[in-house]
Design a protein around this motif. Structure first.
Motif, PDB file in Angstrom:
ATOM      1  N   LEU A   1       0.801  -1.216   0.000  1.00  0.00           N
ATOM      2  CA  LEU A   1       0.000   0.000   0.000  1.00  0.00           C
ATOM      3  C   LEU A   1       0.838   1.273   0.000  1.00  0.00           C
ATOM      4  O   LEU A   1       0.299   2.349   0.196  1.00  0.00           O
ATOM      5  N   ALA A   2       2.122   1.176  -0.208  1.00  0.00           N
ATOM      6  CA  ALA A   2       2.999   2.345  -0.111  1.00  0.00           C
ATOM      7  C   ALA A   2       2.718   3.354  -1.220  1.00  0.00           C
ATOM      8  O   ALA A   2       2.326   3.001  -2.323  1.00  0.00           O
ATOM      9  N   ASN A   3       2.926   4.624  -0.899  1.00  0.00           N
ATOM     10  CA  ASN A   3       2.761   5.712  -1.857  1.00  0.00           C
ATOM     11  C   ASN A   3       3.575   6.907  -1.380  1.00  0.00           C
ATOM     12  O   ASN A   3       4.095   6.907  -0.266  1.00  0.00           O
ATOM     13  N   TYR A   4       3.663   7.938  -2.221  1.00  0.00           N
ATOM     14  CA  TYR A   4       4.482   9.094  -1.893  1.00  0.00           C
ATOM     15  C   TYR A   4       3.693  10.316  -1.449  1.00  0.00           C
ATOM     16  O   TYR A   4       4.220  11.180  -0.776  1.00  0.00           O
ATOM     17  N   LYS A   5       2.427  10.422  -1.844  1.00  0.00           N
ATOM     18  CA  LYS A   5       1.628  11.597  -1.513  1.00  0.00           C
ATOM     19  C   LYS A   5       0.463  11.203  -0.623  1.00  0.00           C
ATOM     20  O   LYS A   5      -0.179  10.173  -0.848  1.00  0.00           O
ATOM     21  N   ARG A   6       0.148  12.043   0.340  1.00  0.00           N
ATOM     22  CA  ARG A   6      -0.948  11.771   1.264  1.00  0.00           C
ATOM     23  C   ARG A   6      -2.282  11.641   0.540  1.00  0.00           C
ATOM     24  O   ARG A   6      -3.100  10.795   0.877  1.00  0.00           O
ATOM     25  N   GLU A   7      -2.522  12.469  -0.464  1.00  0.00           N
ATOM     26  CA  GLU A   7      -3.807  12.440  -1.164  1.00  0.00           C
ATOM     27  C   GLU A   7      -4.015  11.141  -1.946  1.00  0.00           C
ATOM     28  O   GLU A   7      -5.144  10.771  -2.255  1.00  0.00           O
ATOM     29  N   ASP A   8      -2.925  10.433  -2.242  1.00  0.00           N
ATOM     30  CA  ASP A   8      -3.046   9.151  -2.941  1.00  0.00           C
ATOM     31  C   ASP A   8      -3.498   8.028  -2.018  1.00  0.00           C
ATOM     32  O   ASP A   8      -3.797   6.931  -2.476  1.00  0.00           O
ATOM     33  N   PHE A   9      -3.562   8.282  -0.725  1.00  0.00           N
ATOM     34  CA  PHE A   9      -4.020   7.280   0.226  1.00  0.00           C
ATOM     35  C   PHE A   9      -5.526   7.317   0.440  1.00  0.00           C
ATOM     36  O   PHE A   9      -6.062   6.508   1.195  1.00  0.00           O
ATOM     37  N   VAL A  10      -6.215   8.245  -0.189  1.00  0.00           N
ATOM     38  CA  VAL A  10      -7.675   8.246  -0.165  1.00  0.00           C
ATOM     39  C   VAL A  10      -8.125   7.426  -1.364  1.00  0.00           C
ATOM     40  O   VAL A  10      -8.039   7.861  -2.502  1.00  0.00           O
ATOM     41  N   TYR A  11      -8.585   6.212  -1.093  1.00  0.00           N
ATOM     42  CA  TYR A  11      -8.989   5.290  -2.152  1.00  0.00           C
ATOM     43  C   TYR A  11     -10.428   5.586  -2.540  1.00  0.00           C
ATOM     44  O   TYR A  11     -11.317   5.581  -1.703  1.00  0.00           O
ATOM     45  N   THR A  12     -10.652   5.829  -3.815  1.00  0.00           N
ATOM     46  CA  THR A  12     -11.982   6.131  -4.322  1.00  0.00           C
ATOM     47  C   THR A  12     -12.692   4.849  -4.743  1.00  0.00           C
ATOM     48  O   THR A  12     -12.104   3.773  -4.791  1.00  0.00           O
ATOM     49  N   LYS A  13     -13.950   5.006  -5.091  1.00  0.00           N
ATOM     50  CA  LYS A  13     -14.749   3.860  -5.522  1.00  0.00           C
ATOM     51  C   LYS A  13     -14.129   3.204  -6.754  1.00  0.00           C
ATOM     52  O   LYS A  13     -14.076   1.974  -6.850  1.00  0.00           O
ATOM     53  N   GLN A  14     -13.621   4.002  -7.685  1.00  0.00           N
ATOM     54  CA  GLN A  14     -13.025   3.461  -8.897  1.00  0.00           C
ATOM     55  C   GLN A  14     -11.775   2.636  -8.581  1.00  0.00           C
ATOM     56  O   GLN A  14     -11.489   1.655  -9.254  1.00  0.00           O
ATOM     57  N   MET A  15     -11.027   3.031  -7.576  1.00  0.00           N
ATOM     58  CA  MET A  15      -9.825   2.299  -7.182  1.00  0.00           C
ATOM     59  C   MET A  15     -10.166   0.998  -6.457  1.00  0.00           C
ATOM     60  O   MET A  15      -9.432   0.014  -6.556  1.00  0.00           O
ATOM     61  N   LEU A  16     -11.267   0.992  -5.724  1.00  0.00           N
ATOM     62  CA  LEU A  16     -11.634  -0.152  -4.897  1.00  0.00           C
ATOM     63  C   LEU A  16     -12.475  -1.184  -5.635  1.00  0.00           C
ATOM     64  O   LEU A  16     -12.435  -2.367  -5.316  1.00  0.00           O
ATOM     65  N   LEU A  17     -13.234  -0.758  -6.625  1.00  0.00           N
ATOM     66  CA  LEU A  17     -14.193  -1.623  -7.301  1.00  0.00           C
ATOM     67  C   LEU A  17     -13.501  -2.654  -8.177  1.00  0.00           C
ATOM     68  O   LEU A  17     -12.594  -2.327  -8.941  1.00  0.00           O
ATOM     69  N   ASP A  18     -13.938  -3.907  -8.040  1.00  0.00           N
ATOM     70  CA  ASP A  18     -13.414  -4.971  -8.903  1.00  0.00           C
ATOM     71  C   ASP A  18     -13.749  -4.666 -10.354  1.00  0.00           C
ATOM     72  O   ASP A  18     -14.799  -4.084 -10.644  1.00  0.00           O
ATOM     73  N   PRO A  19     -12.898  -5.070 -11.288  1.00  0.00           N
ATOM     74  CA  PRO A  19     -13.218  -4.845 -12.696  1.00  0.00           C
ATOM     75  C   PRO A  19     -14.451  -5.653 -13.109  1.00  0.00           C
ATOM     76  O   PRO A  19     -14.809  -6.646 -12.466  1.00  0.00           O
ATOM     77  N   LEU A  20     -15.081  -5.226 -14.183  1.00  0.00           N
ATOM     78  CA  LEU A  20     -16.251  -5.944 -14.702  1.00  0.00           C
ATOM     79  C   LEU A  20     -15.864  -7.352 -15.109  1.00  0.00           C
ATOM     80  O   LEU A  20     -14.739  -7.572 -15.574  1.00  0.00           O
ATOM     81  N   PRO A  21     -16.780  -8.311 -14.970  1.00  0.00           N
ATOM     82  CA  PRO A  21     -16.481  -9.654 -15.469  1.00  0.00           C
ATOM     83  C   PRO A  21     -16.231  -9.632 -16.970  1.00  0.00           C
ATOM     84  O   PRO A  21     -16.666  -8.728 -17.672  1.00  0.00           O
ATOM     85  N   LYS A  22     -15.530 -10.634 -17.478  1.00  0.00           N
ATOM     86  CA  LYS A  22     -15.148 -10.671 -18.898  1.00  0.00           C
ATOM     87  C   LYS A  22     -16.325 -10.503 -19.836  1.00  0.00           C
ATOM     88  O   LYS A  22     -16.214  -9.845 -20.855  1.00  0.00           O
ATOM     89  N   SER A  23     -17.483 -11.071 -19.514  1.00  0.00           N
ATOM     90  CA  SER A  23     -18.640 -10.982 -20.404  1.00  0.00           C
ATOM     91  C   SER A  23     -19.225  -9.579 -20.449  1.00  0.00           C
ATOM     92  O   SER A  23     -19.923  -9.222 -21.371  1.00  0.00           O
ATOM     93  N   GLN A  24     -18.927  -8.734 -19.440  1.00  0.00           N
ATOM     94  CA  GLN A  24     -19.465  -7.378 -19.371  1.00  0.00           C
ATOM     95  C   GLN A  24     -18.542  -6.327 -19.979  1.00  0.00           C
ATOM     96  O   GLN A  24     -18.911  -5.174 -20.083  1.00  0.00           O
ATOM     97  N   ASP A  25     -17.306  -6.696 -20.360  1.00  0.00           N
ATOM     98  CA  ASP A  25     -16.340  -5.716 -20.839  1.00  0.00           C
ATOM     99  C   ASP A  25     -16.718  -5.113 -22.190  1.00  0.00           C
ATOM    100  O   ASP A  25     -16.339  -3.996 -22.493  1.00  0.00           O
ATOM    101  N   ALA A  26     -17.425  -5.808 -23.011  1.00  0.00           N
ATOM    102  CA  ALA A  26     -17.718  -5.341 -24.377  1.00  0.00           C
ATOM    103  C   ALA A  26     -18.616  -4.156 -24.427  1.00  0.00           C
ATOM    104  O   ALA A  26     -19.131  -3.559 -23.646  1.00  0.00           O
TER     105      ALA A  26
END
Length: 153
Positions: free
Chosen positions: A128-153
């Motif tokens: 979880l290391a990083n250089y800037k404090r603001e990069d430690f605020v994890y947003t929904k886009q960072m936390l959300l699992d990617p779409l399943p393969k069938s949903q990518d299209a």
């Protein structure tokens, strides 16, 4: 220097050297990280992840129970209503904004236990290391699992 004073000083030194000598016999536990990684304990809890259903819908229904259970108050959830045209989760609501301040997080796992849908999970990713404090605020886009393969299209 008297003999008694010498004994008082020498006893702890000899005891300390004895401890050191015994420790030299033990197997070394140092690994060459990051090439080698040690096995983690079964109950290890580190990086958060927001899970999806197999259909691609988000499991998070924006109930904010995770934020209420968090003793460090590091989770923020802003909920909105699902519509028929825009459906993000199977419930009535979904999380428009989901943020976790990882600097404040104590990795207790209460958020995972409080979630009624199993949306938030603490995984074994501990890098979880990083250089800037603001990069430690994890947003929904960072936390959300990617779409399943069938949903990518």
């Amino acid at each position: 220097m008297s003999v008694e004073l010498f004994r008082d000083v020498a006893k702890p030194l000899i005891a300390g050297f004895g401890i050191t000598a015994r420790r030299l016999k033990h197997k070394k536990v140092t690994v060459m990280y990051p090439e080698q990684k040690r096995e983690q304990y079964p109950r290890t809890r580190w990086r958060h992840a927001l899970k999806r259903y197999d259909s691609g819908l988000e499991k998070c229904i924006g109930c904010s129970l995770c934020a209420g259970a968090c003793p460090a108050r590091c989770i923020y959830v802003q909920a909105a209503e699902n519509t028929d045209t825009e459906r993000y989760s199977p419930g009535e609501r979904y999380a428009v904004r989901y943020e976790i301040n990882m600097i404040r997080c104590i990795f207790c796992g209460y958020c995972q236990e409080a979630c009624p849908t199993g949306a938030i999970v603490l995984e074994k990713n501990f890098e979880l290391a990083n250089y800037k404090r603001e990069d430690f605020v994890y947003t929904k886009q960072m936390l959300l699992d990617p779409l399943p393969k069938s949903q990518d299209a």
